[in-house]
Design a protein around this motif. Sequence first.
Motif: not given
Length: 448
Positions: A253-268
Amino acid sequence: MSYLVADRATVADRLRPVITTIFGTEPPVRIRAWDGSTIGPAERDGGPTLVVRNRRALRRLVWSPNEVGMARAFVAGDLAVEGDFIAALDQMLHLFDSTNGMHLTSQDKRTIVASALRLGAIGSNPPPPPEEMRPTSGLLHSVRRDAAAIGHHYNVGNEFYRLVLGESMTYSCAYWPELDDPAATTTLEQAQRNKVELIARKLGLKPGMRLLDVGCGWGTMAIHAAREYGVHVVGVTNSHEQAVGAAKRAAAAGVGDLVEIREQDYRDIDDGPYDAISSIGMAEHVGTDQWHTYASLLYGLLKPGGRLLSHQITQPPTVTEKIESHRKGKTERTFITAYVFPDGELQSSGWISDQLESAGFEVRDVESLREHYGKTLRAWVTNLEDHWAEAVQLSSVGRARVWRLYMAGSALAFERNRISIHQVLAVRPDRKGHSLMPPTRASYATVD
């Protein structure tokens, strides 16, 4: 003479005591047994028929005379529906009701067993279909157990979800401004864009803000916020499939510089503060005992004056009370917990508001989208049925049956107000106790 008559009895004749015991009366839908014999109302044009394909369907009910036994029979293919699946399920929904379902007496069970004996259906307990998740060990809602539960549901494959959800890849209730207009032409994809736009407006997003999207799914909210509002987004999910898919979609979508995706539990999550937080279809997985911790963590991650939008499935308190009364402290497996959302728990909108307020939030707006979810689920069922062969190829026939049963039943549950969905907008007050909200809903209430 009686022996000869009994010997000529059809399977439907022998099934009648079982069927009237389960339904409490004559069946509301046409039922066809494996020998072709039928019971129930006369066939109508386009009317659905429940097909009992083999003796194993009855044996499953002998061993599990409840909604789990019925679900196992559907998922394994021992029971099937010809015709309108949702219409057929509508007539049987009470059998999948945790509070008003098949509560059989000892005499009822003896009736079922006696009929099963006459039909040669008595035998060992058939193994559950492989799509059923075994009871998970470990502490309820621990990080490890939550990851296993999330993985069971979401790691089916991104392409399978694309078939069901459509190109928007949005796995939550859409927003249909023309909900009751039969002539409306709003597509599922447009309705999903409407939903994330509604949330963006409620959060008051502006360029340069930092948004945390908890339970980000395949990134639809994150991409929308970045592309339409210039917001920096951190999206968090426990699902590996979702994390990979969301990152790819953001880049495309051309927004890779604005979006960071993490595989992470919310508690971390520990990198606050954020200007706003969205939680869309996430809080159902948190668990009742963990909810205050969840709310407090989100409060701590927000800047003073920041807004939280929790979009989640809810349950009327009267339904919760009936379920707890029925269970009487016992943990019971249901179709949903065994096949769809292991460890999932629903609360009422009032209870959620109480938890948010006890964590320090001020609740500013609560909106029900119950009818919107019924329509969304019907659209997903249509997608699945229209692409059935491909869905089976991408997953398994059992998994496709699980999804069909779960989505069709859920559509009816929303339409009957057995469950609902609410958007709860809350604010972390600033140091003076101000919420910095617009004076009316006009800034976000209408989405074109």
